[in-house]
Design an enzyme around this catalytic site. Sequence first.
Site, PDB file in Angstrom:
ATOM      1  NE  ARG A   1      13.527   6.192  12.272  1.00 18.73           N
ATOM      2  CZ  ARG A   1      13.141   5.860  13.516  1.00 18.73           C
ATOM      3  NH1 ARG A   1      13.749   6.374  14.556  1.00 18.73           N
ATOM      4  NH2 ARG A   1      12.153   5.011  13.700  1.00 18.73           N
TER       5      ARG A   1
ATOM      6  CG  ASN B   1       7.576  -0.458  -7.785  1.00 22.37           C
ATOM      7  OD1 ASN B   1       8.520   0.238  -8.170  1.00 22.37           O
ATOM      8  ND2 ASN B   1       7.262  -1.605  -8.320  1.00 22.37           N
TER       9      ASN B   1
ATOM     10  CE  LYS C   1       5.322   3.140   0.608  1.00 24.73           C
ATOM     11  NZ  LYS C   1       6.299   2.251  -0.072  1.00 24.73           N
TER      12      LYS C   1
ATOM     13  NE  ARG D   1       7.888  -3.873  -4.757  1.00 20.78           N
ATOM     14  CZ  ARG D   1       6.851  -3.177  -4.307  1.00 20.78           C
ATOM     15  NH1 ARG D   1       7.006  -2.332  -3.325  1.00 20.78           N
ATOM     16  NH2 ARG D   1       5.666  -3.342  -4.850  1.00 20.78           N
TER      17      ARG D   1
ATOM     18  N   PRO E   1       0.839  -1.200   0.000  1.00 23.66           N
ATOM     19  CG  PRO E   1      -0.607  -1.484   1.808  1.00 23.66           C
ATOM     20  CD  PRO E   1       0.659  -2.006   1.206  1.00 23.66           C
ATOM     21  CD  GLU E   2       2.773   3.286  -4.424  1.00 23.03           C
ATOM     22  OE1 GLU E   2       3.004   4.486  -4.622  1.00 23.03           O
ATOM     23  OE2 GLU E   2       3.024   2.400  -5.251  1.00 23.03           O
TER      24      GLU E   2
END
Length: 275
Positions: free
Chosen positions: A124, A165, A52, A263, A2-3
């Site tokens: 981060r 991706n 994410k 990927r 999942p993006e």
Amino acid sequence: MPEGHTLFALARDLDAAYRGTQPTVSSPQGKFAAGAAVLSGRTFVHATSWGKHLFAEFEDDAWLHVHLGLIGTFSIDERQYAGEVPVVGQVRLRLATDEHVADLRGPNLCAVITPDVVEAVMARLGPDPLRPEPDPEIAWRKIARSAKAIAELLMDQSVLAGIGNVYRSEVLFRQRVDPFRPGKEIRRTTWDAIWLDLVDLLPLGVATGKIVTVAEQVDEIRAEVAAGQVDRLTERLSYVYKRQGEPCRVCGSRIRTRVVAGRNLFWCGRCQRRR
Ligand SMILES: [Zn+2]
């Protein structure tokens, strides 16, 4: 995987279902039993996402931190009837109220953390185009000094958060950027165009639940979003993603693929040639 748009929609839906409630939190599978015991019965304050990562704040500074990873799912259902809702599959976490049941399965991460850790995790991460007032300068500074390929940098969550991706392949095509060009050779104007394109595209992903990148679909969905009536897309078109061997929609040459940053990257060798 999942993006960011998926996590954003999930946070929004969790918020709508649970804000202000005191859900019963459990771990039918058992792996999150201790964490569930900490959260159960506390007031659900709000949910938010960054890239994410999903965060849900409960009263008294307890935060639920979830990363779905490659195969995780988090479903939220309205209760159809009173009584126990059967557990299907390996449910790591269940949030239950009289109105809703949400089940988390197969996450990469599910933990209870403190506000300090929330801050450290967020610090981060690179800017997320879906967050209020994201700072694209942070991403640009990292890109501009890196010898890594731009296709690799866009996937690095410490550079830019939420892009996976599909978006990386598609946005590089949309902006006609050679995916192997090192970050330090990317022009400022090119980066600005990539960023603005993501800022523009991701909300369409949130609205439809699909990654929309092909111009005709983008125009159609944008008009629907503006009119406040979005049909869920059944078919997603792409320029290059998973179209290896097929003709480019713009120039007709074959779409290529190669593994970059773990990927499959997809691109058009002709449209995305270095200029
Ligand atoms: Zn092409």
